[in-house]
Design a protein around this motif. Structure first.
Motif, mmCIF file in Angstrom:
data_model
loop_
_atom_site.group_PDB
_atom_site.id
_atom_site.type_symbol
_atom_site.label_atom_id
_atom_site.label_comp_id
_atom_site.label_asym_id
_atom_site.label_seq_id
_atom_site.Cartn_x
_atom_site.Cartn_y
_atom_site.Cartn_z
ATOM 1 N N GLY A 1 0.784 -1.225 0.000
ATOM 2 C CA GLY A 1 0.000 0.000 0.000
ATOM 3 C C GLY A 1 0.815 1.274 0.000
ATOM 4 O O GLY A 1 0.329 2.338 0.403
ATOM 5 N N VAL A 2 2.050 1.194 -0.458
ATOM 6 C CA VAL A 2 2.918 2.376 -0.513
ATOM 7 C C VAL A 2 2.534 3.212 -1.734
ATOM 8 O O VAL A 2 2.441 2.694 -2.846
ATOM 9 C CB VAL A 2 4.411 1.969 -0.600
ATOM 10 C CG1 VAL A 2 5.298 3.191 -0.764
ATOM 11 C CG2 VAL A 2 4.817 1.159 0.622
ATOM 12 N N ASP A 3 2.305 4.490 -1.508
ATOM 13 C CA ASP A 3 2.039 5.417 -2.608
ATOM 14 C C ASP A 3 3.390 5.787 -3.211
ATOM 15 O O ASP A 3 4.206 6.428 -2.546
ATOM 16 C CB ASP A 3 1.305 6.653 -2.081
ATOM 17 C CG ASP A 3 0.970 7.636 -3.183
ATOM 18 O OD1 ASP A 3 0.865 7.227 -4.358
ATOM 19 O OD2 ASP A 3 0.832 8.838 -2.870
ATOM 20 N N PHE A 4 3.634 5.354 -4.446
ATOM 21 C CA PHE A 4 4.931 5.641 -5.058
ATOM 22 C C PHE A 4 4.784 6.090 -6.498
ATOM 23 O O PHE A 4 3.842 5.711 -7.188
ATOM 24 C CB PHE A 4 5.871 4.425 -4.963
ATOM 25 C CG PHE A 4 5.491 3.241 -5.817
ATOM 26 C CD1 PHE A 4 6.114 3.004 -7.032
ATOM 27 C CD2 PHE A 4 4.523 2.338 -5.388
ATOM 28 C CE1 PHE A 4 5.782 1.898 -7.802
ATOM 29 C CE2 PHE A 4 4.187 1.228 -6.141
ATOM 30 C CZ PHE A 4 4.816 1.002 -7.362
ATOM 31 N N ALA A 5 5.729 6.924 -6.911
ATOM 32 C CA ALA A 5 5.800 7.365 -8.305
ATOM 33 C C ALA A 5 6.675 6.373 -9.055
ATOM 34 O O ALA A 5 7.657 5.853 -8.509
ATOM 35 C CB ALA A 5 6.403 8.760 -8.388
ATOM 36 N N ASP A 6 6.308 6.102 -10.288
ATOM 37 C CA ASP A 6 7.120 5.228 -11.125
ATOM 38 C C ASP A 6 7.677 6.027 -12.296
ATOM 39 O O ASP A 6 7.015 6.913 -12.825
ATOM 40 C CB ASP A 6 6.319 4.024 -11.613
ATOM 41 C CG ASP A 6 5.047 4.402 -12.365
ATOM 42 O OD1 ASP A 6 4.562 5.538 -12.199
ATOM 43 O OD2 ASP A 6 4.526 3.561 -13.110
ATOM 44 N N VAL A 7 8.922 5.726 -12.646
ATOM 45 C CA VAL A 7 9.568 6.349 -13.795
ATOM 46 C C VAL A 7 10.009 5.214 -14.715
ATOM 47 O O VAL A 7 10.828 4.375 -14.330
ATOM 48 C CB VAL A 7 10.779 7.210 -13.380
ATOM 49 C CG1 VAL A 7 11.464 7.789 -14.609
ATOM 50 C CG2 VAL A 7 10.362 8.306 -12.411
ATOM 51 N N ASN A 8 9.436 5.193 -15.911
ATOM 52 C CA ASN A 8 9.732 4.159 -16.892
ATOM 53 C C ASN A 8 11.018 4.514 -17.635
ATOM 54 O O ASN A 8 11.022 5.380 -18.504
ATOM 55 C CB ASN A 8 8.568 4.013 -17.869
ATOM 56 C CG ASN A 8 8.800 2.936 -18.910
ATOM 57 O OD1 ASN A 8 9.813 2.242 -18.899
ATOM 58 N ND2 ASN A 8 7.860 2.796 -19.822
ATOM 59 N N VAL A 9 12.114 3.824 -17.297
ATOM 60 C CA VAL A 9 13.394 4.131 -17.924
ATOM 61 C C VAL A 9 13.444 3.698 -19.390
ATOM 62 O O VAL A 9 14.304 4.167 -20.138
ATOM 63 C CB VAL A 9 14.584 3.504 -17.150
ATOM 64 C CG1 VAL A 9 14.627 4.017 -15.723
ATOM 65 C CG2 VAL A 9 14.545 1.989 -17.196
ATOM 66 N N LEU A 10 12.518 2.832 -19.803
ATOM 67 C CA LEU A 10 12.497 2.397 -21.198
ATOM 68 C C LEU A 10 11.971 3.494 -22.127
ATOM 69 O O LEU A 10 12.192 3.443 -23.333
ATOM 70 C CB LEU A 10 11.642 1.136 -21.347
ATOM 71 C CG LEU A 10 12.126 -0.090 -20.576
ATOM 72 C CD1 LEU A 10 11.149 -1.242 -20.763
ATOM 73 C CD2 LEU A 10 13.529 -0.491 -20.997
ATOM 74 N N ALA A 11 11.305 4.492 -21.552
ATOM 75 C CA ALA A 11 10.738 5.570 -22.356
ATOM 76 C C ALA A 11 11.777 6.620 -22.736
ATOM 77 O O ALA A 11 11.534 7.439 -23.617
ATOM 78 C CB ALA A 11 9.585 6.228 -21.601
ATOM 79 N N ASP A 12 12.942 6.608 -22.078
ATOM 80 C CA ASP A 12 13.951 7.640 -22.332
ATOM 81 C C ASP A 12 15.330 7.060 -22.038
ATOM 82 O O ASP A 12 15.667 6.805 -20.876
ATOM 83 C CB ASP A 12 13.672 8.849 -21.441
ATOM 84 C CG ASP A 12 14.602 10.022 -21.710
ATOM 85 O OD1 ASP A 12 15.775 9.806 -22.080
ATOM 86 O OD2 ASP A 12 14.152 11.169 -21.531
#
Length: 120
Positions: free
Chosen positions: A44-55
């Protein structure tokens, strides 16, 4: 690299918990990213995700930013915590609970206990 470093720095500082991963938390693109995102989501951790495959700049830049060669990479309150193996170990030992608690990050303690019980 400067633009990537700025983007990474802003991402790390903009959320209490940030996971740089292959894919997204709703659609991970590798098993290691899936494991860490799954643990955080289950707890239940609120976390931001950053997709490294996009850049590709972000993909390479995050490795230099943390001086850590692999992805995923977890940051809590702007500090690098580790990759999949470290997060797995911290989850099993209860260290992740302690880190989240001391950082003021909300999570489901019962869910964390269930993960440990299921893997004991």
């Amino acid at each position: 690299m400067t633009d990537a470093k700025t983007t990474i720095d802003e991402a790390v500082k903009s959320s209490d918990v940030v996971l740089f991963m292959k894919g997204t938390k709703s659609m991970p693109q590798c098993g290691f990213s899936s494991r860490v995102a799954g643990v955080l989501t289950y707890m239940g951790v609120d976390f931001a995700d950053v997709n490294v495959l996009a850049d590709d700049g972000i993909r390479q830049g995050i490795k230099e930013y943390s001086d850590w060669p692999t992805i995923p990479q977890l940051y809590v309150k702007g500090e690098f915590v580790g990759g999949c193996d470290i997060i797995t170990e911290m989850t099993m030992s209860g260290e992740l609970d302690t880190l989240l608690e001391t950082s003021g990050v909300t999570y489901d303690k019962d869910a964390a206990e269930k993960i440990r019980a299921a893997n004991a």
